[in-house]
Design a protein around this motif. Structure first.
Motif, PDB file in Angstrom:
ATOM      1  N   LEU A 456     -20.705  -0.193   9.056  1.00 20.04           N
ATOM      2  CA  LEU A 456     -20.302  -1.594   8.955  1.00 20.04           C
ATOM      3  C   LEU A 456     -20.045  -2.002   7.504  1.00 20.04           C
ATOM      4  N   ARG A 457     -20.928  -1.619   6.590  1.00 14.60           N
ATOM      5  CA  ARG A 457     -20.726  -1.980   5.185  1.00 14.60           C
ATOM      6  C   ARG A 457     -19.413  -1.412   4.658  1.00 14.60           C
ATOM      7  N   GLU A 458     -19.136  -0.174   4.977  1.00  9.64           N
ATOM      8  CA  GLU A 458     -17.910   0.461   4.496  1.00  9.64           C
ATOM      9  C   GLU A 458     -16.669  -0.170   5.110  1.00  9.64           C
ATOM     10  N   LYS A 459     -16.761  -0.585   6.353  1.00  8.74           N
ATOM     11  CA  LYS A 459     -15.629  -1.279   6.974  1.00  8.74           C
ATOM     12  C   LYS A 459     -15.350  -2.608   6.269  1.00  8.74           C
ATOM     13  N   LEU A 460     -16.430  -3.330   5.936  1.00  6.98           N
ATOM     14  CA  LEU A 460     -16.260  -4.601   5.230  1.00  6.98           C
ATOM     15  C   LEU A 460     -15.702  -4.387   3.822  1.00  6.98           C
ATOM     16  N   VAL A 461     -15.994  -3.245   3.241  1.00  4.67           N
ATOM     17  CA  VAL A 461     -15.498  -2.939   1.897  1.00  4.67           C
ATOM     18  C   VAL A 461     -14.005  -2.670   1.909  1.00  4.67           C
ATOM     19  N   VAL A 462     -13.547  -1.828   2.833  1.00  4.92           N
ATOM     20  CA  VAL A 462     -12.138  -1.419   2.817  1.00  4.92           C
ATOM     21  C   VAL A 462     -11.221  -2.452   3.460  1.00  4.92           C
ATOM     22  N   ALA A 463     -11.763  -3.294   4.358  1.00  4.58           N
ATOM     23  CA  ALA A 463     -10.921  -4.229   5.104  1.00  4.58           C
ATOM     24  C   ALA A 463     -10.102  -5.160   4.214  1.00  4.58           C
ATOM     25  N   PRO A 464     -10.690  -5.816   3.186  1.00  2.25           N
ATOM     26  CA  PRO A 464      -9.869  -6.719   2.360  1.00  2.25           C
ATOM     27  C   PRO A 464      -8.713  -6.012   1.664  1.00  2.25           C
ATOM     28  N   LEU A 465      -8.927  -4.782   1.225  1.00  2.00           N
ATOM     29  CA  LEU A 465      -7.870  -4.057   0.532  1.00  2.00           C
ATOM     30  C   LEU A 465      -6.768  -3.633   1.499  1.00  2.00           C
ATOM     31  N   VAL A 466      -7.157  -3.188   2.685  1.00  2.00           N
ATOM     32  CA  VAL A 466      -6.156  -2.817   3.694  1.00  2.00           C
ATOM     33  C   VAL A 466      -5.331  -4.027   4.090  1.00  2.00           C
ATOM     34  N   VAL A 467      -6.004  -5.159   4.316  1.00  2.00           N
ATOM     35  CA  VAL A 467      -5.291  -6.387   4.688  1.00  2.00           C
ATOM     36  C   VAL A 467      -4.357  -6.814   3.564  1.00  2.00           C
ATOM     37  N   GLY A 468      -4.831  -6.780   2.326  1.00  2.00           N
ATOM     38  CA  GLY A 468      -3.991  -7.158   1.196  1.00  2.00           C
ATOM     39  C   GLY A 468      -2.760  -6.283   1.078  1.00  2.00           C
ATOM     40  N   ILE A 469      -2.929  -4.978   1.258  1.00  2.00           N
ATOM     41  CA  ILE A 469      -1.803  -4.045   1.169  1.00  2.00           C
ATOM     42  C   ILE A 469      -0.761  -4.339   2.240  1.00  2.00           C
ATOM     43  N   LEU A 470      -1.220  -4.621   3.456  1.00  2.00           N
ATOM     44  CA  LEU A 470      -0.281  -4.851   4.555  1.00  2.00           C
ATOM     45  C   LEU A 470       0.359  -6.239   4.486  1.00  2.00           C
ATOM     46  N   VAL A 471      -0.430  -7.258   4.152  1.00  2.00           N
ATOM     47  CA  VAL A 471       0.111  -8.620   4.088  1.00  2.00           C
ATOM     48  C   VAL A 471       1.140  -8.743   2.968  1.00  2.00           C
ATOM     49  N   LEU A 472       0.806  -8.256   1.778  1.00  2.00           N
ATOM     50  CA  LEU A 472       1.756  -8.326   0.665  1.00  2.00           C
ATOM     51  C   LEU A 472       2.941  -7.399   0.878  1.00  2.00           C
ATOM     52  N   GLY A 473       2.794  -6.443   1.794  1.00  2.00           N
ATOM     53  CA  GLY A 473       3.912  -5.571   2.112  1.00  2.00           C
ATOM     54  C   GLY A 473       4.978  -6.239   2.945  1.00  2.00           C
ATOM     55  N   VAL A 474       4.584  -7.241   3.730  1.00  2.00           N
ATOM     56  CA  VAL A 474       5.562  -7.928   4.591  1.00  2.00           C
ATOM     57  C   VAL A 474       5.842  -9.357   4.133  1.00  2.00           C
ATOM     58  N   TYR A 475       4.947  -9.955   3.350  1.00  2.00           N
ATOM     59  CA  TYR A 475       5.164 -11.338   2.903  1.00  2.00           C
ATOM     60  C   TYR A 475       4.620 -11.526   1.495  1.00  2.00           C
ATOM     61  N   PRO A 476       5.332 -11.027   0.487  1.00  2.00           N
ATOM     62  CA  PRO A 476       4.869 -11.159  -0.900  1.00  2.00           C
ATOM     63  C   PRO A 476       5.302 -12.451  -1.576  1.00  2.00           C
ATOM     64  N   GLN A 477       6.051 -13.312  -0.881  1.00  2.00           N
ATOM     65  CA  GLN A 477       6.683 -14.457  -1.517  1.00  2.00           C
ATOM     66  C   GLN A 477       5.712 -15.383  -2.256  1.00  2.00           C
ATOM     67  N   PRO A 478       4.546 -15.729  -1.689  1.00  2.00           N
ATOM     68  CA  PRO A 478       3.649 -16.624  -2.441  1.00  2.00           C
ATOM     69  C   PRO A 478       3.248 -16.071  -3.801  1.00  2.00           C
ATOM     70  N   VAL A 479       3.019 -14.774  -3.882  1.00  2.00           N
ATOM     71  CA  VAL A 479       2.652 -14.167  -5.160  1.00  2.00           C
ATOM     72  C   VAL A 479       3.860 -14.119  -6.086  1.00  2.00           C
ATOM     73  N   LEU A 480       5.029 -13.813  -5.533  1.00  2.00           N
ATOM     74  CA  LEU A 480       6.250 -13.779  -6.355  1.00  2.00           C
ATOM     75  C   LEU A 480       6.556 -15.157  -6.929  1.00  2.00           C
ATOM     76  N   ASP A 481       6.292 -16.204  -6.161  1.00  2.00           N
ATOM     77  CA  ASP A 481       6.542 -17.567  -6.649  1.00  2.00           C
ATOM     78  C   ASP A 481       5.662 -17.893  -7.854  1.00  2.00           C
ATOM     79  N   ILE A 482       4.474 -17.315  -7.911  1.00  2.00           N
ATOM     80  CA  ILE A 482       3.569 -17.539  -9.038  1.00  2.00           C
ATOM     81  C   ILE A 482       4.010 -16.726 -10.251  1.00  2.00           C
ATOM     82  N   ILE A 483       4.421 -15.481 -10.012  1.00  2.00           N
ATOM     83  CA  ILE A 483       4.755 -14.572 -11.109  1.00  2.00           C
ATOM     84  C   ILE A 483       6.085 -14.914 -11.758  1.00  2.00           C
TER      85      ILE A 483
END
Length: 514
Positions: A456-483
């Motif tokens: 469980l601890r390891e799942k909680l550790v990797v989950a945010p990074l996996v989600v970030g990789i996939l979300v920014l892979g399909v919808y990076p616009q909010p971050v691009l608007d900042i940069i």
């Protein structure tokens, strides 16, 4: 905008956390871990509020703070962030609690001091954040140097084999870069008449071109060592290979990005003429790094060193994006810094989980491990595919922008860079095939931890990074608007503009028009 001192709080909160954690008795390691995690989550909360209050369309420094420091010298403790600094702050705030979770048991063996380990992680976070939010060049330099201390002890005291050699090599390389930076900083002080505030420097009179060249080289050399760019890279495989997995994730995921961030923040706006003069040299070094890092990665027998060499190749792409001097390539380079932090951070953490289970990070000691560890194997695959910039993952977007922006101004450089993408597919897929697939290594069945998948601890550790990789892979616009506004502002300081798109004129004979 709120008058709350967000930026100074980003530094003070983890420092207080580090002091409290270090004061925990050695025989209460669990208490120290939760205190460190709590303070890192507090920093994440502060960062989240900042992101919500940040005005994306404004390219100037925001959340500005200034406190008297040395009045006789006109020095203030000045803080401020633009879009580039904000996304790096966010990356640091996300990775630190993830690393604390991933490193939960890293200091438990060999009678090591657990509270000190987690206190050093918080101290490292505070100093790294200080480099991103400082808007006084001298204050930046202080954070730039002080952050070496916690990283040195994290590697040298808590790392694996050859940890002392790796720690000393890391420290000496970084110290050398810091000495060069200090000399250039003194030169900047003299040339500017004692002005070291970033905003005052970019708004003031430009420095004479000949002196600019020398100052640029001093700043760039220090930041190239930190990044690291070829040929200043040799400390990274040793440090990344010897450091605990979570520490390596922070080292490559955040600390090394301070070098590329500082090039954007200081080298380009403060020395615009020199930046254009030395851009071909910087691009040449970046291109060599892209190809060299990928080729050497293919030949590695150790997973940690392989991942470290892949980062040298990725930093080459970032360098190409910065010095191509287009909005697309620059925005792609900054986004690459964020996405590489997520992908390589995940890769180092997963490799660490595998190494703990197997008792080794040698590729030959695995083979068919995916059959016993399906979840860990799947996470490893996601991290690997993100590292090779597979479409649908976050690094693809940033790599595509770098290539697109570079191709519009320098087609040969973009074409050569593509070779690095091809090689990346080779070393990632080969790494995964040799460790997770194929015939099962008979020795794995004798090792009990190799039969335990993600808990469980390891799942909680990797989950945010996996989600970030996939979300920014399909919808990076909010971050691009900042940069994007901050990148445009940086290029304006340099005095370059994007090339005008050309539309081919139709041939009237071919179209039948008269």
């Amino acid at each position: 905008m709120s008058s709350f001192p967000f930026l100074s709080a980003l530094i003070v909160v983890p420092l207080i956390g580090a002091l409290i954690t270090a004061a925990v008795p050695k025989n209460k390691p669990r208490q120290a871990k939760f205190i460190a995690l709590g303070f890192s989550l507090a920093v994440l909360g502060i960062t989240a509020i900042m992101c919500l209050q940040f005005t994306a369309s404004d390219s100037s420094l925001q959340f500005v703070e200034s406190y008297p420091w040395v009045p006789d010298w006109g020095l203030n403790l000045s803080f401020g962030v633009d879009g580039i600094a904000l996304v790096m702050v966010a990356l640091t705030a996300v990775l630190t609690p993830v690393v604390i979770g991933a490193s939960w048991n890293d200091a438990d063996n060999e009678n090591r001091n657990v509270p000190t380990f987690f206190a050093l992680l918080l101290a490292l976070q505070a100093t790294m954040l200080g480099t991103f939010v400082a808007s006084n060049v001298l204050l930046f330099y202080i954070f730039f140097e002080v952050m070496l201390v916690p990283m040195y002890f994290l590697i040298g005291s808590y790392g694996g084999k050859r940890r002392q050699y790796a720690a000393v090599k890391f420290f000496l390389y970084s110290l050398l870069g810091g000495m060069v930076l200090l000399a250039a900083l003194i030169g900047l002080w003299v040339a500017s008449g004692g002005v070291l505030d970033w905003q005052a420097l970019v708004d003031g009179e430009p420095i004479e071109s000949g002196l600019q060249n020398w100052l640029f080289l001093g700043f760039f050399a220090a930041f190239a060592i930190k990044a690291p760019f070829f040929p200043f890279h040799t400390w990274l495989p040793d440090a990344g290979g010897a450091a605990p997995a979570g520490v390596a994730a922070l080292l490559v995921g955040v600390m090394d990005k301070i070098g590329t961030f500082a090039i954007l923040r200081y080298c380009l706006p403060l020395f615009p003429d020199a930046a254009q003069t030395f851009a071909p040299l910087a691009i040449a070094l970046a291109l060599v790094g892209v190809i060299y890092g990928a080729l050497v990665a293919i030949g590695q027998a150790d997973l940690r060193r392989l991942v470290a060499y892949t980062s040298i190749a990725h930093f080459g792409f970032i360098g190409v994006g910065i010095f191509a001097f287009t909005t697309q390539s620059g925005t792609g380079a900054v986004l690459y810094m964020v996405n590489h932090g997520l992908a390589t951070g995940l890769l180092f953490i997963v490799v660490g989980m595998l190494a703990v289970r197997r008792g080794s990070s040698e590729i030959a000691d695995f083979g068919g491990a995916g059959k016993a560890l399906p979840l860990l194997s799947g996470t490893f695959l996601i991290a690997g595919l993100a590292s090779l910039a597979l479409p649908g993952t976050a690094p693809f977007v940033s790599e595509f922008l770098v290539m697109l922006g570079t191709f519009s101004v320098n087609q040969p450089v973009a074409v050569i860079s593509v070779l690095g993408i091809i090689l990346a597919a080779g070393y990632v897929l080969w790494m995964y095939q040799r460790t997770m697939q194929g015939t099962v290594n008979p020795k794995l069945a004798e090792i009990k931890p190799m039969r335990k998948d993600l808990n469980l601890r390891e799942k909680l550790v990797v989950a945010p990074l996996v989600v970030g990789i996939l979300v920014l892979g399909v919808y990076p616009q909010p971050v691009l608007d900042i940069i994007n506004p901050a990148v445009e502002s940086t290029l304006n300081f340099v005095g370059v503009t994007d090339p005008t798109p050309t539309v081919p004129t139709a041939d009237p004979v071919a179209t039948g028009d008269n």
